[in-house]
Design a protein around this motif. Structure first.
Motif, mmCIF file in Angstrom:
data_model
loop_
_atom_site.group_PDB
_atom_site.id
_atom_site.type_symbol
_atom_site.label_atom_id
_atom_site.label_comp_id
_atom_site.label_asym_id
_atom_site.label_seq_id
_atom_site.Cartn_x
_atom_site.Cartn_y
_atom_site.Cartn_z
ATOM 1 N N GLY A 23 0.813 -1.213 0.000
ATOM 2 C CA GLY A 23 0.000 0.000 0.000
ATOM 3 C C GLY A 23 0.841 1.254 0.000
ATOM 4 N N ILE A 24 1.911 1.246 0.770
ATOM 5 C CA ILE A 24 2.820 2.395 0.789
ATOM 6 C C ILE A 24 3.468 2.565 -0.577
ATOM 7 C CG2 ILE A 24 4.982 3.290 1.760
ATOM 8 C CD1 ILE A 24 4.085 1.871 4.433
ATOM 9 N N ARG A 25 3.895 1.452 -1.164
ATOM 10 C CA ARG A 25 4.493 1.512 -2.511
ATOM 11 C C ARG A 25 3.498 2.099 -3.512
ATOM 12 N NH1 ARG A 25 4.584 -4.055 -4.772
ATOM 13 N NH2 ARG A 25 2.422 -3.425 -4.995
ATOM 14 N N ASP A 26 2.237 1.669 -3.425
ATOM 15 C CA ASP A 26 1.237 2.070 -4.417
ATOM 16 C C ASP A 26 0.693 3.479 -4.206
ATOM 17 O OD1 ASP A 26 1.601 -0.479 -5.451
ATOM 18 O OD2 ASP A 26 -0.257 -1.279 -4.596
ATOM 19 N N THR A 27 0.628 3.936 -2.945
ATOM 20 C CA THR A 27 0.016 5.243 -2.667
ATOM 21 C C THR A 27 1.027 6.334 -2.368
ATOM 22 O OG1 THR A 27 -0.189 4.855 -0.274
ATOM 23 C CG2 THR A 27 -2.030 4.124 -1.678
ATOM 24 N N GLY A 28 2.242 5.947 -1.958
ATOM 25 C CA GLY A 28 3.231 6.940 -1.567
ATOM 26 C C GLY A 28 2.926 7.560 -0.219
ATOM 27 N N SER A 29 2.117 6.837 0.584
ATOM 28 C CA SER A 29 1.688 7.411 1.861
ATOM 29 C C SER A 29 1.435 6.310 2.887
ATOM 30 C CB SER A 29 0.397 8.212 1.644
ATOM 31 O OG SER A 29 -0.240 8.506 2.855
ATOM 32 N N ILE A 30 2.014 6.468 4.078
ATOM 33 C CA ILE A 30 1.741 5.534 5.168
ATOM 34 C C ILE A 30 0.287 5.686 5.602
ATOM 35 C CG2 ILE A 30 2.284 4.951 7.574
ATOM 36 C CD1 ILE A 30 5.183 5.913 6.956
ATOM 37 N N SER A 31 -0.178 6.919 5.700
ATOM 38 C CA SER A 31 -1.542 7.196 6.118
ATOM 39 C C SER A 31 -2.563 6.578 5.156
ATOM 40 C CB SER A 31 -1.749 8.708 6.207
ATOM 41 O OG SER A 31 -3.060 9.013 6.573
ATOM 42 N N ALA A 32 -2.376 6.799 3.859
ATOM 43 C CA ALA A 32 -3.315 6.265 2.863
ATOM 44 C C ALA A 32 -3.287 4.741 2.849
ATOM 45 C CB ALA A 32 -2.989 6.814 1.481
ATOM 46 N N ALA A 33 -2.103 4.172 2.983
ATOM 47 C CA ALA A 33 -1.998 2.700 3.002
ATOM 48 C C ALA A 33 -2.722 2.139 4.221
ATOM 49 C CB ALA A 33 -0.530 2.284 3.016
ATOM 50 N N GLY A 34 -2.540 2.780 5.364
ATOM 51 C CA GLY A 34 -3.236 2.340 6.568
ATOM 52 C C GLY A 34 -4.738 2.479 6.436
ATOM 53 N N ARG A 35 -5.204 3.617 5.938
ATOM 54 C CA ARG A 35 -6.642 3.843 5.756
ATOM 55 C C ARG A 35 -7.253 2.779 4.861
ATOM 56 N NH1 ARG A 35 -5.515 9.174 5.360
ATOM 57 N NH2 ARG A 35 -5.506 9.113 3.106
ATOM 58 N N ALA A 36 -6.563 2.417 3.793
ATOM 59 C CA ALA A 36 -7.075 1.399 2.870
ATOM 60 C C ALA A 36 -7.236 0.045 3.553
ATOM 61 C CB ALA A 36 -6.149 1.272 1.657
ATOM 62 N N MET A 37 -6.501 -0.141 4.657
ATOM 63 C CA MET A 37 -6.578 -1.395 5.405
ATOM 64 C C MET A 37 -7.409 -1.227 6.684
ATOM 65 S SD MET A 37 -2.585 -2.525 5.063
ATOM 66 C CE MET A 37 -2.818 -4.092 5.927
ATOM 67 N N SER A 38 -8.132 -0.111 6.803
ATOM 68 C CA SER A 38 -8.913 0.207 8.010
ATOM 69 C C SER A 38 -8.034 0.202 9.254
ATOM 70 C CB SER A 38 -10.080 -0.775 8.174
ATOM 71 O OG SER A 38 -10.944 -0.720 7.077
ATOM 72 N N MET A 39 -6.857 0.773 9.107
ATOM 73 C CA MET A 39 -5.863 0.816 10.175
ATOM 74 C C MET A 39 -5.571 2.277 10.495
ATOM 75 S SD MET A 39 -1.952 -0.674 9.835
ATOM 76 C CE MET A 39 -2.523 -2.266 9.292
ATOM 77 N N SER A 40 -5.419 2.590 11.763
ATOM 78 C CA SER A 40 -5.092 3.958 12.138
ATOM 79 C C SER A 40 -3.681 4.308 11.663
ATOM 80 C CB SER A 40 -5.170 4.136 13.660
ATOM 81 O OG SER A 40 -4.084 3.476 14.298
ATOM 82 N N TYR A 41 -3.444 5.609 11.505
ATOM 83 C CA TYR A 41 -2.106 6.057 11.125
ATOM 84 C C TYR A 41 -1.099 5.628 12.182
ATOM 85 C CZ TYR A 41 1.870 9.016 10.123
ATOM 86 O OH TYR A 41 3.138 9.458 9.854
ATOM 87 N N LYS A 42 -1.485 5.737 13.449
ATOM 88 C CA LYS A 42 -0.588 5.367 14.542
ATOM 89 C C LYS A 42 -0.180 3.897 14.442
ATOM 90 C CE LYS A 42 -0.130 5.379 19.545
ATOM 91 N NZ LYS A 42 -0.727 5.706 20.824
ATOM 92 N N ARG A 43 -1.134 3.024 14.160
ATOM 93 C CA ARG A 43 -0.834 1.588 14.030
ATOM 94 C C ARG A 43 0.048 1.340 12.803
ATOM 95 N NH1 ARG A 43 0.654 -3.021 15.887
ATOM 96 N NH2 ARG A 43 -0.253 -4.815 14.874
ATOM 97 N N ALA A 44 -0.278 1.969 11.688
ATOM 98 C CA ALA A 44 0.522 1.795 10.467
ATOM 99 C C ALA A 44 1.955 2.269 10.707
ATOM 100 C CB ALA A 44 -0.113 2.549 9.299
ATOM 101 N N TRP A 45 2.098 3.433 11.330
ATOM 102 C CA TRP A 45 3.424 3.975 11.600
ATOM 103 C C TRP A 45 4.194 3.059 12.545
ATOM 104 C CZ3 TRP A 45 6.808 6.689 9.333
ATOM 105 C CH2 TRP A 45 7.915 7.167 10.018
ATOM 106 N N SER A 46 3.519 2.500 13.543
ATOM 107 C CA SER A 46 4.155 1.587 14.492
ATOM 108 C C SER A 46 4.685 0.340 13.782
ATOM 109 C CB SER A 46 3.153 1.196 15.582
ATOM 110 O OG SER A 46 3.701 0.237 16.448
ATOM 111 N N LEU A 47 3.906 -0.196 12.862
ATOM 112 C CA LEU A 47 4.360 -1.369 12.100
ATOM 113 C C LEU A 47 5.555 -1.025 11.219
ATOM 114 C CD1 LEU A 47 0.930 -2.948 11.106
ATOM 115 C CD2 LEU A 47 2.523 -3.752 12.856
ATOM 116 N N VAL A 48 5.516 0.150 10.604
ATOM 117 C CA VAL A 48 6.641 0.598 9.775
ATOM 118 C C VAL A 48 7.893 0.738 10.641
ATOM 119 C CG1 VAL A 48 7.561 2.563 8.466
ATOM 120 C CG2 VAL A 48 5.280 1.673 7.956
ATOM 121 N N GLU A 49 7.751 1.360 11.811
ATOM 122 C CA GLU A 49 8.904 1.509 12.709
ATOM 123 C C GLU A 49 9.467 0.151 13.114
ATOM 124 O OE1 GLU A 49 7.164 4.005 15.777
ATOM 125 O OE2 GLU A 49 8.430 5.670 15.105
#
Length: 114
Positions: A23-49
């Motif tokens: 999702g990050i590769r396709d959208t260029g955004s951690i936030s957008a990738a997380g949203r597409a997966m019904s995931m909060s930005y905080k959770r997406a960022w935590s997984l990336v970290e």
């Protein structure tokens, strides 16, 4: 089939993290990738970290927002990890398809609430 790889206490890499990377590769955004997966930005960022910390080089490179706008993209290592994971998924599915079908045939009728 859902493939999860465990690397001791360092990292678990499974379909969720792989989908987040894609999702990050396709959208260029951690936030957008997380949203597409019904995931909060905080959770997406935590997984990336977590992923960035586990590998020798970060998988995701991000830049802060502002006048130019922020964004994120996969590093070479991130692209390689995602590519290897997807290839392994396909190989495992192909190699195990007969056994997966045999197990599926033994499942009870799902409409009976079993």
């Amino acid at each position: 089939m859902r493939l999860r790889l465990h690397f001791g206490d360092r990292l678990m890499l499974g379909p969720g993290k792989a989908d987040l990377l894609a999702g990050i590769r396709d959208t260029g955004s951690i936030s957008a990738a997380g949203r597409a997966m019904s995931m909060s930005y905080k959770r997406a960022w935590s997984l990336v970290e977590d992923m960035n910390a586990a590998f020798g080089a970060p998988l995701v490179i991000s830049s802060r927002g502002g006048a130019q706008g922020g964004g994120a993209h996969l590093s070479e290592t991130g692209e390689a990890v995602l590519s290897h994971y997807r290839a392994l998924e396909q190989r495992a599915l192909a190699a195990g398809s007969e056994q997966i079908e045999a197990i599926a045939a033994l499942l009870g009728d799902m409409s009976e609430g079993k």
